[in-house]
Design a protein around this motif. Structure first.
Motif, short mmCIF file in Angstrom:
data_model
loop_
_atom_site.label_atom_id
_atom_site.label_comp_id
_atom_site.label_asym_id
_atom_site.label_seq_id
_atom_site.Cartn_x
_atom_site.Cartn_y
_atom_site.Cartn_z
N THR A 28 0.56 -0.96 0.00
CA THR A 28 0.04 -0.45 -0.10
C THR A 28 0.91 1.60 0.06
OG1 THR A 28 -1.22 -0.98 1.52
CG2 THR A 28 -1.63 1.12 1.33
N PHE A 29 1.97 1.65 0.79
CA PHE A 29 3.44 2.42 1.14
C PHE A 29 3.68 2.53 -0.12
CE2 PHE A 29 7.01 3.99 1.46
CZ PHE A 29 6.87 5.11 1.71
N THR A 32 0.84 3.43 -3.00
CA THR A 32 0.44 4.69 -2.80
C THR A 32 1.38 5.91 -3.38
OG1 THR A 32 -0.92 4.60 -1.12
CG2 THR A 32 -0.31 6.86 -0.80
N ARG A 33 2.74 6.41 -2.76
CA ARG A 33 4.34 6.78 -3.22
C ARG A 33 4.02 6.83 -4.59
NH1 ARG A 33 6.30 10.70 0.02
NH2 ARG A 33 5.84 10.48 2.29
N GLY A 95 -0.63 2.06 6.15
CA GLY A 95 0.19 2.72 5.57
C GLY A 95 0.29 3.69 4.31
N ASP A 99 2.09 7.23 5.59
CA ASP A 99 2.51 7.63 4.35
C ASP A 99 1.89 9.27 4.61
OD1 ASP A 99 3.77 8.21 2.16
OD2 ASP A 99 1.56 9.10 1.53
N SER A 119 7.85 10.81 7.43
CA SER A 119 6.75 9.96 7.11
C SER A 119 7.19 8.87 6.07
CB SER A 119 5.11 10.33 5.92
OG SER A 119 4.71 11.59 6.34
N VAL A 123 7.60 5.47 7.99
CA VAL A 123 6.94 3.73 7.22
C VAL A 123 8.20 2.74 7.91
CG1 VAL A 123 6.74 2.94 5.16
CG2 VAL A 123 5.62 4.88 5.85
N GLY A 241 9.91 8.39 -1.42
CA GLY A 241 8.93 9.07 -1.46
C GLY A 241 9.29 10.34 -2.06
#
Length: 246
Positions: A28-29, A32-33, A95, A99, A119, A123, A241
């Motif tokens: 998910t992280f 998302t990024r 996640g 984030d 963030s 993580v 990130g």
């Protein structure tokens, strides 16, 4: 062979939900990024969610998933399909929330600023802690005790208290990462506790105030440490990130 290892180390100890949560958290992280960086660059079909002109940050659905998954895991125990599905929901929600940890911390949209890189650091620390738990580490170093010692409440209490003290001292000395990791790995907390404090830490302000030599050593060590590692750490967080705007 592989199936036997899987059952012995993951299924039988009840670690499968933790593994599923960790995988969901990482996936998910990463997704998302990738999506947020595409939105930032104006590429792809993704856009910010702005119903009625209000920007809905992904921390919002993340909180919903964490709440649903967390309560479902508690209600369902740690076995079966339902427990695994709840763990995936909780990991995915975590996640999304972490984030945007910097946004929650600053109560401001700092996602693409230098403050927003906190963030990514949170993580990475969370990933490390979850991986250590999956590998068999217990909080406060209790996993290092024998079966006989585990039955001795005095030994367990003493072990927990001492390691917690080391972690708190490391935190008081301005070494938050070492304090957090030290909860699971005792020697990390001990190392952070015996080393010089960071110059801006509460420990330095309290105990180095009348010790100019200690203050000078603390500043010198912090300067050399930051010069050696801060730029590398920033490059890693920027790579993961995305580079901040300012």
């Amino acid at each position: 062979m592989y199936g036997s290892w899987w059952y012995r180390n993951i299924v039988e100890p009840g670690k499968l939900p933790l593994l599923l949560a960790l995988v969901a958290f990482v996936v998910t992280f990463v997704l998302t990024r990738v999506i947020t960086r595409m939105i930032r660059a104006g590429k792809g079909p993704f856009r910010n969610v702005t119903p009625g002109g209000m920007h809905v940050h992904h921390v919002v659905p993340g909180i919903v998933l964490m709440v649903v998954g967390g309560f479902a895991v508690i209600a369902g125990g740690n076995q079966g399909f339902g427990s695994g599905f709840a763990a995936v929901l909780f990991g995915a929600g975590t996640g999304l929330v972490l984030d945007e940890f910097a946004l929650v911390l600053h109560l401001s949209d700092v996602y693409w600023t230098r403050e927003g890189t906190k963030s990514v650091e949170i993580v990475l620390i969370t990933m490390a802690l979850a991986a250590l738990l999956l590998a068999g580490f217990s909080p406060f170093g209790v996993d290092g005790l024998s079966s006989a010692e585990l039955h001795d409440r005095l030994n367990v209490t003493f072990t927990v208290a001492v390691n917690l003290l080391f972690a708190l001292i490391a935190l008081f000395k301005g070494k938050a990462r070492m304090a957090v990791l030290g909860v699971l790995v005792p020697f990390v907390a001990l190392f952070g506790a015996v080393r010089l404090a960071r110059p801006a830490s509460p420990w330095a302000r309290r105990f180095y105030r009348r010790r100019p030599k200690a203050r000078a050593r603390s500043r010198k060590r912090a300067y050399h440490h930051d010069r050696r590692w801060a730029r590398l750490r920033q490059r890693v967080t920027d790579l993961i990130g995305g580079a901040p705007t300012h």
